[in-house]
Design a protein around this motif. Structure first.
Motif, PDB file in Angstrom:
ATOM      1  N   LEU A 118       0.832  -1.200   0.000  1.00 53.65           N
ATOM      2  CA  LEU A 118       0.000   0.000   0.000  1.00 53.65           C
ATOM      3  C   LEU A 118       0.869   1.253   0.000  1.00 53.65           C
ATOM      4  O   LEU A 118       1.890   1.306   0.684  1.00 53.65           O
ATOM      5  N   PRO A 119       0.469   2.282  -0.762  1.00 53.61           N
ATOM      6  CA  PRO A 119       1.212   3.545  -0.716  1.00 53.61           C
ATOM      7  C   PRO A 119       1.205   4.122   0.704  1.00 53.61           C
ATOM      8  O   PRO A 119       0.206   4.036   1.420  1.00 53.61           O
ATOM      9  N   LEU A 120       2.332   4.690   1.112  1.00 47.51           N
ATOM     10  CA  LEU A 120       2.472   5.309   2.429  1.00 47.51           C
ATOM     11  C   LEU A 120       2.119   4.331   3.551  1.00 47.51           C
ATOM     12  O   LEU A 120       1.531   4.711   4.565  1.00 47.51           O
ATOM     13  N   SER A 121       2.503   3.064   3.358  1.00 45.49           N
ATOM     14  CA  SER A 121       2.135   2.042   4.331  1.00 45.49           C
ATOM     15  C   SER A 121       2.688   2.328   5.723  1.00 45.49           C
ATOM     16  O   SER A 121       2.101   1.930   6.731  1.00 45.49           O
ATOM     17  N   GLU A 122       3.833   3.040   5.785  1.00 45.30           N
ATOM     18  CA  GLU A 122       4.432   3.300   7.098  1.00 45.30           C
ATOM     19  C   GLU A 122       3.575   4.232   7.955  1.00 45.30           C
ATOM     20  O   GLU A 122       3.761   4.315   9.173  1.00 45.30           O
ATOM     21  N   TYR A 123       2.635   4.942   7.314  1.00 44.96           N
ATOM     22  CA  TYR A 123       1.780   5.864   8.065  1.00 44.96           C
ATOM     23  C   TYR A 123       0.397   5.280   8.344  1.00 44.96           C
ATOM     24  O   TYR A 123      -0.430   5.932   8.986  1.00 44.96           O
ATOM     25  N   LEU A 124       0.137   4.069   7.855  1.00 47.61           N
ATOM     26  CA  LEU A 124      -1.178   3.476   8.031  1.00 47.61           C
ATOM     27  C   LEU A 124      -1.207   2.593   9.288  1.00 47.61           C
ATOM     28  O   LEU A 124      -0.284   1.800   9.518  1.00 47.61           O
ATOM     29  N   PRO A 125      -2.257   2.710  10.095  1.00 52.69           N
ATOM     30  CA  PRO A 125      -2.353   1.903  11.325  1.00 52.69           C
ATOM     31  C   PRO A 125      -2.820   0.485  11.027  1.00 52.69           C
ATOM     32  O   PRO A 125      -3.880   0.046  11.458  1.00 52.69           O
ATOM     33  N   ILE A 126      -1.993  -0.257  10.261  1.00 46.48           N
ATOM     34  CA  ILE A 126      -2.354  -1.613   9.857  1.00 46.48           C
ATOM     35  C   ILE A 126      -1.401  -2.595  10.548  1.00 46.48           C
ATOM     36  O   ILE A 126      -0.185  -2.463  10.435  1.00 46.48           O
ATOM     37  N   GLU A 127      -1.958  -3.587  11.219  1.00 48.53           N
ATOM     38  CA  GLU A 127      -1.144  -4.569  11.941  1.00 48.53           C
ATOM     39  C   GLU A 127      -1.099  -5.909  11.223  1.00 48.53           C
ATOM     40  O   GLU A 127      -0.577  -6.883  11.756  1.00 48.53           O
ATOM     41  N   ALA A 128      -1.655  -5.984  10.007  1.00 50.98           N
ATOM     42  CA  ALA A 128      -1.713  -7.261   9.285  1.00 50.98           C
ATOM     43  C   ALA A 128      -0.311  -7.756   8.941  1.00 50.98           C
ATOM     44  O   ALA A 128       0.591  -6.976   8.663  1.00 50.98           O
ATOM     45  N   HIS A 129      -0.142  -9.075   8.990  1.00 44.82           N
ATOM     46  CA  HIS A 129       1.129  -9.694   8.664  1.00 44.82           C
ATOM     47  C   HIS A 129       0.916 -10.735   7.563  1.00 44.82           C
ATOM     48  O   HIS A 129      -0.199 -11.198   7.334  1.00 44.82           O
ATOM     49  N   GLY A 130       2.019 -11.108   6.901  1.00 45.06           N
ATOM     50  CA  GLY A 130       1.925 -12.103   5.845  1.00 45.06           C
ATOM     51  C   GLY A 130       1.579 -11.477   4.506  1.00 45.06           C
ATOM     52  O   GLY A 130       1.562 -10.241   4.344  1.00 45.06           O
ATOM     53  N   ARG A 131       1.294 -12.337   3.521  1.00 40.47           N
ATOM     54  CA  ARG A 131       0.979 -11.885   2.170  1.00 40.47           C
ATOM     55  C   ARG A 131      -0.238 -12.649   1.657  1.00 40.47           C
ATOM     56  O   ARG A 131      -0.538 -13.755   2.120  1.00 40.47           O
ATOM     57  N   ILE A 132      -0.905 -12.065   0.670  1.00 40.92           N
ATOM     58  CA  ILE A 132      -1.956 -12.780  -0.047  1.00 40.92           C
ATOM     59  C   ILE A 132      -1.493 -12.976  -1.487  1.00 40.92           C
ATOM     60  O   ILE A 132      -0.791 -12.131  -2.038  1.00 40.92           O
ATOM     61  N   TRP A 133      -1.884 -14.088  -2.074  1.00 41.11           N
ATOM     62  CA  TRP A 133      -1.483 -14.441  -3.441  1.00 41.11           C
ATOM     63  C   TRP A 133       0.043 -14.380  -3.576  1.00 41.11           C
ATOM     64  O   TRP A 133       0.575 -13.933  -4.584  1.00 41.11           O
ATOM     65  N   GLY A 134       0.729 -14.810  -2.528  1.00 43.99           N
ATOM     66  CA  GLY A 134       2.181 -14.697  -2.505  1.00 43.99           C
ATOM     67  C   GLY A 134       2.866 -15.685  -3.440  1.00 43.99           C
ATOM     68  O   GLY A 134       2.464 -16.840  -3.560  1.00 43.99           O
ATOM     69  N   ALA A 135       3.899 -15.225  -4.106  1.00 46.85           N
ATOM     70  CA  ALA A 135       4.782 -16.066  -4.914  1.00 46.85           C
ATOM     71  C   ALA A 135       6.202 -15.753  -4.467  1.00 46.85           C
ATOM     72  O   ALA A 135       6.613 -14.591  -4.477  1.00 46.85           O
ATOM     73  N   GLU A 136       6.938 -16.761  -4.046  1.00 46.95           N
ATOM     74  CA  GLU A 136       8.239 -16.525  -3.428  1.00 46.95           C
ATOM     75  C   GLU A 136       9.249 -15.944  -4.416  1.00 46.95           C
ATOM     76  O   GLU A 136       9.279 -16.331  -5.582  1.00 46.95           O
ATOM     77  N   PRO A 137      10.086 -15.018  -3.936  1.00 48.09           N
ATOM     78  CA  PRO A 137      11.146 -14.472  -4.781  1.00 48.09           C
ATOM     79  C   PRO A 137      12.099 -15.574  -5.239  1.00 48.09           C
ATOM     80  O   PRO A 137      12.319 -16.565  -4.530  1.00 48.09           O
ATOM     81  N   LYS A 138      12.657 -15.385  -6.420  1.00 49.90           N
ATOM     82  CA  LYS A 138      13.624 -16.338  -6.952  1.00 49.90           C
ATOM     83  C   LYS A 138      15.027 -15.778  -6.798  1.00 49.90           C
ATOM     84  O   LYS A 138      15.235 -14.564  -6.846  1.00 49.90           O
ATOM     85  N   ARG A 139      15.972 -16.691  -6.656  1.00 54.43           N
ATOM     86  CA  ARG A 139      17.354 -16.266  -6.556  1.00 54.43           C
ATOM     87  C   ARG A 139      17.757 -15.521  -7.834  1.00 54.43           C
ATOM     88  O   ARG A 139      17.538 -16.010  -8.941  1.00 54.43           O
ATOM     89  N   GLY A 140      18.332 -14.352  -7.659  1.00 52.12           N
ATOM     90  CA  GLY A 140      18.729 -13.544  -8.801  1.00 52.12           C
ATOM     91  C   GLY A 140      17.784 -12.407  -9.111  1.00 52.12           C
ATOM     92  O   GLY A 140      18.141 -11.476  -9.848  1.00 52.12           O
TER      93      GLY A 140
END
Length: 284
Positions: free
Chosen positions: A99-121
């Motif tokens: 989310l834009p400006l996420s550091e200013y949003l009072p959101i405590e959610a953790h984890g990801r949705i529809w996550g796809a793991e980063p690949k090496r490189g």
């Protein structure tokens, strides 16, 4: 009778003129009243279009692509200071840091949705774990469970040295903006991703000999391609291991690039200072 007729004609004419003026005034006022709803409708339509455009831009920036510019040289020679690039937000799924400006949003959610793991490189943008706010961009080197170590400048992954081949020196500038050539290698990571790295201090830089780093579950080890000039996961107190949820997206394409000594707003310098050969190139 003759003396009255001119007076009657004059009053009659005056009356007709007054009636004509009154009719014209009524028609003019009617036209004004008729025009007012159309004017407000036009304003409402303009505002509506503007709001829709902003919403579309917000959706694109939040869910699809976000532009970034490169302010430092930690990924030279792959990315240069003055590069502007698009980062795909959907590649790794979404977390609160999408989310834009996420550091200013009072959101405590953790984890990801529809996550796809980063690949090496992958070259990825992430929020610095130290403050969860500062945007960093580095290359994914270590996956969860990997053991990472640098020995005399050579990257080792799970106890095996990564293949690197010396190629032509890279031409750049030193701290005093004087031309200088530095050692350059072609490095091939496990999995086949090949990319260039430079060693400004040869193989005796501060981070060219490290302890063994064991990447925790759900975290990644990130490094810059400018190995002697990159604050990355080797520095545990500054960056360290990066949680998956801190990933913002993967760097995809350079859409603009200009000499680092030229501000982008100096349009008159574009013909000579824009790096035309880097525009619309994909990032590897």
């Amino acid at each position: 009778m003759d003396g009255l007729e001119p007076g009657l004609d004059a009053r009659g004419c005056d009356g007709n003129r007054d009636m004509e003026h009154a009719r014209v005034d009524r028609e003019s006022k009617s036209e004004i009243r008729a025009a007012e709803p159309g004017t407000w409708e036009s304003i409402r339509e303009t505002v509506k279009v503007g709001v829709q455009a902003l919403l579309i831009a917000l959706v694109v920036r939040t869910l699809l692509f976000q532009p970034f510019n490169i302010p430092s040289g930690s990924l030279i020679p792959t990315l240069l200071i003055g590069d502007y690039l698009f980062v795909s937000k959907y590649t790794y799924g979404y977390s609160k840091y999408s989310l834009p400006l996420s550091e200013y949003l009072p959101i405590e959610a953790h984890g990801r949705i529809w996550g796809a793991e980063p690949k090496r490189g992958d070259i990825a943008v992430f929020k610095l774990p130290k403050d969860n706010a500062t945007d960093y961009i580095k290359r994914v080197i270590g996956l969860p469970g990997d053991k990472i170590q640098v020995i005399e400048g050579v990257l080792n992954i799970n106890g095996k040295p990564v293949k690197r081949e010396r190629i032509a020196d890279y031409e750049t500038f030193d701290a005093f903006e004087q031309p200088v050539k530095v050692v350059q290698y072609m490095e091939t990571l496990p999995g086949g991703v090949t990319h260039r790295v430079i060693e400004r201090d040869g193989d005796r830089g501060f981070w060219d000999n490290t302890t063994v780093y064991t990447v925790p579950d759900g975290h990644y080890f990130m490094m810059g391609d400018n190995r002697d000039n990159s604050t990355d996961s080797r520095d545990l107190s500054s960056v360290g291991y990066v949680p998956f949820e801190n990933f913002v997206g993967r760097a995809e394409m350079i859409f603009f690039s200009i000499d680092e000594r030229t501000p982008a707003w100096k349009l008159w310098r574009w013909p000579s200072d824009v790096r035309w050969n880097r525009l619309f190139t994909t990032i590897h």
